[in-house]
Design a protein around this motif. Structure first.
Motif, PDB file in Angstrom:
ATOM      1  N   GLU A   2       0.869  -1.184   0.000  1.00  0.00           N
ATOM      2  CA  GLU A   2       0.000   0.000   0.000  1.00  0.00           C
ATOM      3  C   GLU A   2       0.898   1.224   0.000  1.00  0.00           C
ATOM      4  O   GLU A   2       1.936   1.226   0.656  1.00  0.00           O
ATOM      5  CB  GLU A   2      -0.875   0.044   1.252  1.00  0.00           C
ATOM      6  CG  GLU A   2      -1.371  -1.281   1.728  1.00  0.00           C
ATOM      7  CD  GLU A   2      -2.493  -1.818   0.863  1.00  0.00           C
ATOM      8  OE1 GLU A   2      -2.567  -3.040   0.706  1.00  0.00           O
ATOM      9  OE2 GLU A   2      -3.274  -0.981   0.340  1.00  0.00           O
ATOM     10  N   TYR A   4       0.844   5.626   0.245  1.00  0.00           N
ATOM     11  CA  TYR A   4       0.096   6.844   0.581  1.00  0.00           C
ATOM     12  C   TYR A   4       0.988   8.058   0.352  1.00  0.00           C
ATOM     13  O   TYR A   4       2.212   7.980   0.522  1.00  0.00           O
ATOM     14  CB  TYR A   4      -0.362   6.813   2.044  1.00  0.00           C
ATOM     15  CG  TYR A   4      -1.109   5.546   2.392  1.00  0.00           C
ATOM     16  CD1 TYR A   4      -2.478   5.430   2.168  1.00  0.00           C
ATOM     17  CD2 TYR A   4      -0.431   4.437   2.884  1.00  0.00           C
ATOM     18  CE1 TYR A   4      -3.158   4.249   2.448  1.00  0.00           C
ATOM     19  CE2 TYR A   4      -1.091   3.249   3.164  1.00  0.00           C
ATOM     20  CZ  TYR A   4      -2.451   3.167   2.951  1.00  0.00           C
ATOM     21  OH  TYR A   4      -3.111   1.992   3.224  1.00  0.00           O
ATOM     22  N   GLU A  12       4.771   3.822   2.790  1.00  0.00           N
ATOM     23  CA  GLU A  12       4.428   2.495   2.257  1.00  0.00           C
ATOM     24  C   GLU A  12       4.202   1.507   3.394  1.00  0.00           C
ATOM     25  O   GLU A  12       4.859   1.579   4.435  1.00  0.00           O
ATOM     26  CB  GLU A  12       5.582   1.958   1.396  1.00  0.00           C
ATOM     27  CG  GLU A  12       5.793   2.731   0.113  1.00  0.00           C
ATOM     28  CD  GLU A  12       6.979   2.211  -0.701  1.00  0.00           C
ATOM     29  OE1 GLU A  12       7.156   2.688  -1.828  1.00  0.00           O
ATOM     30  OE2 GLU A  12       7.734   1.331  -0.191  1.00  0.00           O
ATOM     31  N   ARG A 172      -2.957  -1.370   7.743  1.00  0.00           N
ATOM     32  CA  ARG A 172      -3.815  -0.985   6.612  1.00  0.00           C
ATOM     33  C   ARG A 172      -5.129  -0.372   7.132  1.00  0.00           C
ATOM     34  O   ARG A 172      -5.568   0.666   6.656  1.00  0.00           O
ATOM     35  CB  ARG A 172      -4.109  -2.234   5.782  1.00  0.00           C
ATOM     36  CG  ARG A 172      -4.319  -1.972   4.321  1.00  0.00           C
ATOM     37  CD  ARG A 172      -4.763  -3.253   3.655  1.00  0.00           C
ATOM     38  NE  ARG A 172      -3.657  -4.007   3.099  1.00  0.00           N
ATOM     39  CZ  ARG A 172      -3.524  -5.337   3.164  1.00  0.00           C
ATOM     40  NH1 ARG A 172      -4.411  -6.090   3.794  1.00  0.00           N
ATOM     41  NH2 ARG A 172      -2.507  -5.927   2.595  1.00  0.00           N
ATOM     42  N   PRO A 182      -4.317   7.623  -0.735  1.00  0.00           N
ATOM     43  CA  PRO A 182      -3.565   6.671  -1.569  1.00  0.00           C
ATOM     44  C   PRO A 182      -2.712   7.409  -2.599  1.00  0.00           C
ATOM     45  O   PRO A 182      -3.137   8.422  -3.135  1.00  0.00           O
ATOM     46  CB  PRO A 182      -4.660   5.861  -2.254  1.00  0.00           C
ATOM     47  CG  PRO A 182      -5.846   5.996  -1.352  1.00  0.00           C
ATOM     48  CD  PRO A 182      -5.763   7.375  -0.770  1.00  0.00           C
TER      49      PRO A 182
END
Ligand code: AR6
Length: 183
Positions: A2, A4, A12, A172, A182
């Motif tokens: 993920e 951001y 991350e 998360r 994101p």
């Protein structure tokens, strides 16, 4: 993984082993004596070279809870190790625990900026041997790192390297609850 966006920086979340990360600095979940311990600390000492790292740590100890110290990375791919001391979780003092945990992250990023580092990888400090509930720790950790990145400094990549699926899920969920954007 993920990703951001926080100002000019990226945050991350990945699952993996922090020891193998190719970044300017990896953060160690250390103890106040900066001695070789178990968990992620033991893995980092073994991979960096226990004797050399212990010799580098000795003159920097003690490191009070909530503070951080920097050493070379020795045999690691990472050039530096930032040793951050998180709190042993206190069920009777969750606010005090949160303050100290946030401070471990912000001290690490302040030290990274003092040394002009641009990429830093963090483990989930305090959520193993130190007993901090990971859902709570994830919220504190992401808030502290988000605030430090937003305030500026040299770090443009902060990566959380999470050892198990449960921790990745907790981070998360915390990122979603905090409304991180994101990338
Ligand atoms: N990469 C990423 N994360 C890891 C790794 C790894 N290779 N190995 C374990 N973790 P802990 P703490 C995760 O116990 O709670 C030591 O003895 C682990 O699953 O390493 O801050 C120190 O010297 C957990 O999610 O750190 C201190 O005395 C997280 O890293 C004390 O333990 C943190 O677990 C610090 O305890």
């Amino acid at each position: 993984m993920e990703r951001y966006q926080i100002g000019l920086a990226t945050l991350e979340l990945v699952r993996g082993d922090i020891v193998t990360q190719d970044v300017d600095a990896i953060v160690n979940a250390a103890n106040e004596g900066l001695a070789e311990g178990g968990g992620v600390c033991g893995a980092i000492f073994r991979a960096a070279g226990s004797q050399e790292l212990a010799a580098a740590c000795r003159p920097l100890a003690p490191c009070p809870t909530g503070e951080a110290r920097i050493t070379p990375g020795f045999r690691l791919r990472a050039r530096h190790i930032i040793h951050a001391v998180g709190p042993v979780y206190r069920r009777d003092d969750p606010d005090g625990s949160a303050r100290l945990l946030a401070s471990a992250y912000s001290s690490s990023l302040a030290l990274a900026t003092q040394h002009g580092l641009t990429s830093v990888a963090f483990p989930s400090i305090s959520t193993g041997i130190f007993g901090y509930p990971v859902e709570e720790a994830a919220r504190v950790a992401l808030t502290a790192v988000r605030n430090a990145l937003a305030a500026g400094g040299s770090v443009t990549l902060a990566r959380f390297v999470l050892w198990d699926e449960g921790s990745l899920t907790a981070y998360r969920d915390a990122a979603r609850a905090l409304g991180l954007a994101p990338a």
